[in-house]
Design a protein around this motif. Structure first.
Motif, mmCIF file in Angstrom:
data_model
loop_
_atom_site.group_PDB
_atom_site.id
_atom_site.type_symbol
_atom_site.label_atom_id
_atom_site.label_comp_id
_atom_site.label_asym_id
_atom_site.label_seq_id
_atom_site.Cartn_x
_atom_site.Cartn_y
_atom_site.Cartn_z
ATOM 1 N N VAL A 4 38.482 25.402 41.315
ATOM 2 C CA VAL A 4 39.050 24.981 42.596
ATOM 3 C C VAL A 4 38.513 25.856 43.716
ATOM 4 O O VAL A 4 38.147 25.377 44.777
ATOM 5 C CB VAL A 4 40.597 25.045 42.554
ATOM 6 N N LEU A 5 38.452 27.138 43.468
ATOM 7 C CA LEU A 5 37.980 28.108 44.461
ATOM 8 C C LEU A 5 36.512 28.404 44.168
ATOM 9 O O LEU A 5 36.148 29.482 43.692
ATOM 10 C CB LEU A 5 38.838 29.373 44.391
ATOM 11 N N THR A 6 35.655 27.436 44.440
ATOM 12 C CA THR A 6 34.266 27.475 43.990
ATOM 13 C C THR A 6 33.413 28.527 44.681
ATOM 14 O O THR A 6 32.341 28.852 44.176
ATOM 15 C CB THR A 6 33.617 26.096 44.174
ATOM 16 N N GLU A 7 33.868 29.085 45.810
ATOM 17 C CA GLU A 7 33.063 30.125 46.444
ATOM 18 C C GLU A 7 33.162 31.450 45.701
ATOM 19 O O GLU A 7 32.359 32.340 45.910
ATOM 20 C CB GLU A 7 33.367 30.363 47.884
ATOM 21 N N LEU A 8 34.126 31.569 44.809
ATOM 22 C CA LEU A 8 34.293 32.778 44.012
ATOM 23 C C LEU A 8 33.453 32.683 42.747
ATOM 24 O O LEU A 8 33.137 31.592 42.283
ATOM 25 C CB LEU A 8 35.763 32.960 43.627
ATOM 26 N N THR A 9 33.133 33.839 42.176
ATOM 27 C CA THR A 9 32.468 33.836 40.874
ATOM 28 C C THR A 9 33.467 33.302 39.854
ATOM 29 O O THR A 9 34.683 33.399 40.064
ATOM 30 C CB THR A 9 32.040 35.261 40.473
ATOM 31 N N PRO A 10 32.999 32.741 38.753
ATOM 32 C CA PRO A 10 33.935 32.224 37.743
ATOM 33 C C PRO A 10 34.933 33.283 37.261
ATOM 34 O O PRO A 10 36.120 32.995 37.098
ATOM 35 C CB PRO A 10 33.016 31.763 36.610
ATOM 36 N N GLU A 11 34.464 34.514 37.052
ATOM 37 C CA GLU A 11 35.342 35.595 36.603
ATOM 38 C C GLU A 11 36.417 35.913 37.650
ATOM 39 O O GLU A 11 37.599 36.072 37.329
ATOM 40 C CB GLU A 11 34.505 36.849 36.312
ATOM 41 N N CYS A 12 36.013 35.964 38.892
ATOM 42 C CA CYS A 12 36.942 36.250 39.988
ATOM 43 C C CYS A 12 37.938 35.099 40.163
ATOM 44 O O CYS A 12 39.122 35.321 40.429
ATOM 45 C CB CYS A 12 36.149 36.486 41.268
ATOM 46 N N GLU A 13 37.473 33.877 39.987
ATOM 47 C CA GLU A 13 38.366 32.728 40.121
ATOM 48 C C GLU A 13 39.426 32.706 39.023
ATOM 49 O O GLU A 13 40.590 32.404 39.284
ATOM 50 C CB GLU A 13 37.587 31.415 40.111
ATOM 51 N N VAL A 14 39.035 33.054 37.807
ATOM 52 C CA VAL A 14 40.009 33.102 36.714
ATOM 53 C C VAL A 14 41.081 34.138 37.035
ATOM 54 O O VAL A 14 42.278 33.896 36.858
ATOM 55 C CB VAL A 14 39.321 33.416 35.366
ATOM 56 N N THR A 15 40.661 35.290 37.535
ATOM 57 C CA THR A 15 41.609 36.338 37.915
ATOM 58 C C THR A 15 42.546 35.830 39.013
ATOM 59 O O THR A 15 43.762 36.023 38.936
ATOM 60 C CB THR A 15 40.864 37.596 38.394
ATOM 61 N N ALA A 16 41.988 35.171 40.017
ATOM 62 C CA ALA A 16 42.803 34.636 41.113
ATOM 63 C C ALA A 16 43.792 33.592 40.599
ATOM 64 O O ALA A 16 44.958 33.586 40.998
ATOM 65 C CB ALA A 16 41.906 34.043 42.192
ATOM 66 N N GLN A 17 43.354 32.713 39.701
ATOM 67 C CA GLN A 17 44.246 31.685 39.171
ATOM 68 C C GLN A 17 45.362 32.298 38.325
ATOM 69 O O GLN A 17 46.497 31.821 38.348
ATOM 70 C CB GLN A 17 43.467 30.648 38.376
ATOM 71 N N MET A 18 45.050 33.362 37.595
ATOM 72 C CA MET A 18 46.092 34.045 36.825
ATOM 73 C C MET A 18 47.114 34.679 37.771
ATOM 74 O O MET A 18 48.323 34.632 37.519
ATOM 75 C CB MET A 18 45.463 35.102 35.909
ATOM 76 N N PHE A 19 46.618 35.254 38.862
ATOM 77 C CA PHE A 19 47.501 35.869 39.857
ATOM 78 C C PHE A 19 48.366 34.805 40.529
ATOM 79 O O PHE A 19 49.566 34.988 40.706
ATOM 80 C CB PHE A 19 46.654 36.623 40.893
ATOM 81 N N ILE A 20 47.764 33.677 40.864
ATOM 82 C CA ILE A 20 48.489 32.570 41.492
ATOM 83 C C ILE A 20 49.574 32.031 40.565
ATOM 84 O O ILE A 20 50.646 31.652 41.006
ATOM 85 C CB ILE A 20 47.500 31.447 41.890
ATOM 86 N N SER A 21 49.300 32.043 39.255
ATOM 87 C CA SER A 21 50.276 31.522 38.296
ATOM 88 C C SER A 21 51.479 32.440 38.125
ATOM 89 O O SER A 21 52.428 32.079 37.437
ATOM 90 C CB SER A 21 49.613 31.262 36.946
ATOM 91 N N GLY A 22 51.430 33.622 38.736
ATOM 92 C CA GLY A 22 52.587 34.505 38.707
ATOM 93 C C GLY A 22 52.429 35.758 37.869
ATOM 94 O O GLY A 22 53.358 36.554 37.768
ATOM 95 N N MET A 23 51.269 35.946 37.284
ATOM 96 C CA MET A 23 51.050 37.154 36.493
ATOM 97 C C MET A 23 50.874 38.364 37.398
ATOM 98 O O MET A 23 50.268 38.264 38.469
ATOM 99 C CB MET A 23 49.817 36.996 35.598
ATOM 100 N N LYS A 25 49.296 42.115 38.277
ATOM 101 C CA LYS A 25 47.947 42.661 38.104
ATOM 102 C C LYS A 25 47.808 43.388 36.764
ATOM 103 O O LYS A 25 46.788 43.271 36.100
ATOM 104 C CB LYS A 25 47.605 43.602 39.252
ATOM 105 N N GLU A 26 48.837 44.125 36.389
ATOM 106 C CA GLU A 26 48.799 44.850 35.110
ATOM 107 C C GLU A 26 48.683 43.881 33.930
ATOM 108 O O GLU A 26 47.951 44.135 32.968
ATOM 109 C CB GLU A 26 50.057 45.717 34.928
ATOM 110 N N GLU A 27 49.416 42.758 34.003
ATOM 111 C CA GLU A 27 49.370 41.753 32.940
ATOM 112 C C GLU A 27 47.988 41.107 32.856
ATOM 113 O O GLU A 27 47.482 40.855 31.760
ATOM 114 C CB GLU A 27 50.413 40.671 33.182
ATOM 115 N N ILE A 28 47.399 40.852 34.010
ATOM 116 C CA ILE A 28 46.061 40.254 34.038
ATOM 117 C C ILE A 28 45.055 41.218 33.411
ATOM 118 O O ILE A 28 44.219 40.825 32.599
ATOM 119 C CB ILE A 28 45.645 39.883 35.477
ATOM 120 N N ALA A 29 45.160 42.491 33.786
ATOM 121 C CA ALA A 29 44.246 43.501 33.251
ATOM 122 C C ALA A 29 44.353 43.571 31.725
ATOM 123 O O ALA A 29 43.337 43.626 31.023
ATOM 124 C CB ALA A 29 44.554 44.861 33.878
ATOM 125 N N GLU A 30 45.565 43.540 31.228
ATOM 126 C CA GLU A 30 45.778 43.596 29.782
ATOM 127 C C GLU A 30 45.238 42.342 29.096
ATOM 128 O O GLU A 30 44.561 42.417 28.067
ATOM 129 C CB GLU A 30 47.265 43.762 29.487
#
Length: 100
Positions: A4-23, A25-30
Protein backbone atom coordinates in the motif's frame (compact mmCIF):
# COMPACT_ATOMS: atom_id res chain seq x y z
CA UNK A 1 0.70 -8.50 2.65
CA UNK A 2 -0.62 -6.12 0.04
CA UNK A 3 1.74 -3.26 -0.85
CA UNK A 4 0.00 0.00 0.00
CA UNK A 5 2.82 2.36 0.93
CA UNK A 6 4.80 1.71 -2.25
CA UNK A 7 7.28 4.57 -1.80
CA UNK A 8 8.78 2.67 1.13
CA UNK A 9 11.13 -0.27 0.82
CA UNK A 10 9.35 -3.61 1.32
CA UNK A 11 11.12 -4.11 4.68
CA UNK A 12 10.17 -0.63 5.88
CA UNK A 13 6.58 -1.09 4.71
CA UNK A 14 6.21 -4.34 6.64
CA UNK A 15 7.46 -2.55 9.76
CA UNK A 16 5.02 0.32 9.18
CA UNK A 17 2.10 -2.08 8.66
CA UNK A 18 2.97 -3.94 11.86
CA UNK A 19 3.06 -0.60 13.70
CA UNK A 20 -0.26 0.45 12.15
CA UNK A 21 -1.82 -2.84 13.26
CA UNK A 22 -1.11 -1.87 16.86
CA UNK A 23 2.14 -3.61 17.66
CA UNK A 24 4.61 -1.81 19.91
CA UNK A 25 8.10 -1.12 18.57
CA UNK A 26 9.56 -3.67 21.00
CA UNK A 27 7.12 -6.33 19.75
CA UNK A 28 8.00 -5.59 16.14
CA UNK A 29 11.72 -5.83 16.91
CA UNK A 30 11.21 -9.19 18.59
CA UNK A 31 8.98 -10.56 15.82
CA UNK A 32 11.40 -9.49 13.08
CA UNK A 33 14.56 -10.42 15.04
CA UNK A 34 15.86 -6.87 14.70
CA UNK A 35 17.22 -4.33 17.15
CA UNK A 36 14.79 -1.80 18.60
CA UNK A 37 16.91 0.99 17.08
CA UNK A 38 16.50 -0.56 13.60
CA UNK A 39 12.71 -0.60 13.95
CA UNK A 40 12.72 2.95 15.29
CA UNK A 41 14.88 4.11 12.36
CA UNK A 42 12.62 2.37 9.83
CA UNK A 43 9.53 4.07 11.30
CA UNK A 44 11.22 7.49 11.35
CA UNK A 45 12.23 7.01 7.71
CA UNK A 46 8.63 6.03 6.84
CA UNK A 47 7.31 9.16 8.60
CA UNK A 48 9.79 11.30 6.65
CA UNK A 49 9.08 9.73 3.24
CA UNK A 50 5.30 9.79 3.71
CA UNK A 51 5.40 13.31 5.18
CA UNK A 52 3.58 12.38 8.40
CA UNK A 53 4.42 13.45 11.94
CA UNK A 54 3.12 10.58 14.06
CA UNK A 55 1.53 7.14 14.11
CA UNK A 56 -2.00 8.52 13.89
CA UNK A 57 -1.22 10.32 10.63
CA UNK A 58 0.55 7.22 9.33
CA UNK A 59 -2.56 5.14 10.09
CA UNK A 60 -4.81 7.67 8.40
CA UNK A 61 -2.66 7.75 5.27
CA UNK A 62 -2.51 3.93 5.12
CA UNK A 63 -6.27 3.44 5.44
CA UNK A 64 -7.03 6.26 3.00
CA UNK A 65 -4.89 4.55 0.39
CA UNK A 66 -6.29 1.13 1.19
CA UNK A 67 -9.92 2.25 0.95
CA UNK A 68 -9.59 5.01 -1.64
CA UNK A 69 -11.55 7.33 0.67
CA UNK A 70 -10.12 10.47 2.23
CA UNK A 71 -10.90 10.75 5.94
CA UNK A 72 -11.38 14.17 7.43
CA UNK A 73 -11.95 15.21 10.99
CA UNK A 74 -12.78 18.79 10.12
CA UNK A 75 -16.34 18.90 11.41
CA UNK A 76 -18.64 21.89 11.07
CA UNK A 77 -19.22 24.08 14.16
CA UNK A 78 -22.75 22.65 14.55
CA UNK A 79 -21.44 19.08 14.68
CA UNK A 80 -18.69 20.05 17.14
CA UNK A 81 -21.25 21.74 19.37
CA UNK A 82 -23.52 18.71 19.33
CA UNK A 83 -20.65 16.38 20.28
CA UNK A 84 -19.48 18.72 23.03
CA UNK A 85 -23.00 18.92 24.48
CA UNK A 86 -23.34 15.14 24.37
CA UNK A 87 -20.06 14.57 26.20
CA UNK A 88 -20.75 17.22 28.83
CA UNK A 89 -24.21 15.77 29.42
CA UNK A 90 -22.95 12.16 29.60
CA UNK A 91 -20.15 13.22 31.96
CA UNK A 92 -22.72 14.97 34.17
CA UNK A 93 -24.85 11.81 34.29
CA UNK A 94 -21.88 9.61 35.17
CA UNK A 95 -20.72 11.89 38.04
CA UNK A 96 -24.17 12.40 39.59
CA UNK A 97 -25.50 8.82 39.11
CA UNK A 98 -28.81 10.21 37.96
CA UNK A 99 -31.08 8.83 35.31
CA UNK A 100 -32.74 11.51 33.24
Amino acid sequence: MKRVLTELTPECEVTAQMFISGMEKEEIAEAKCRAFSTINNQLQKAFQILNVKNGRQLCKKFYERLSGVEYTFDFSPAIRSAFASFYVFSDYRSTTNRTI
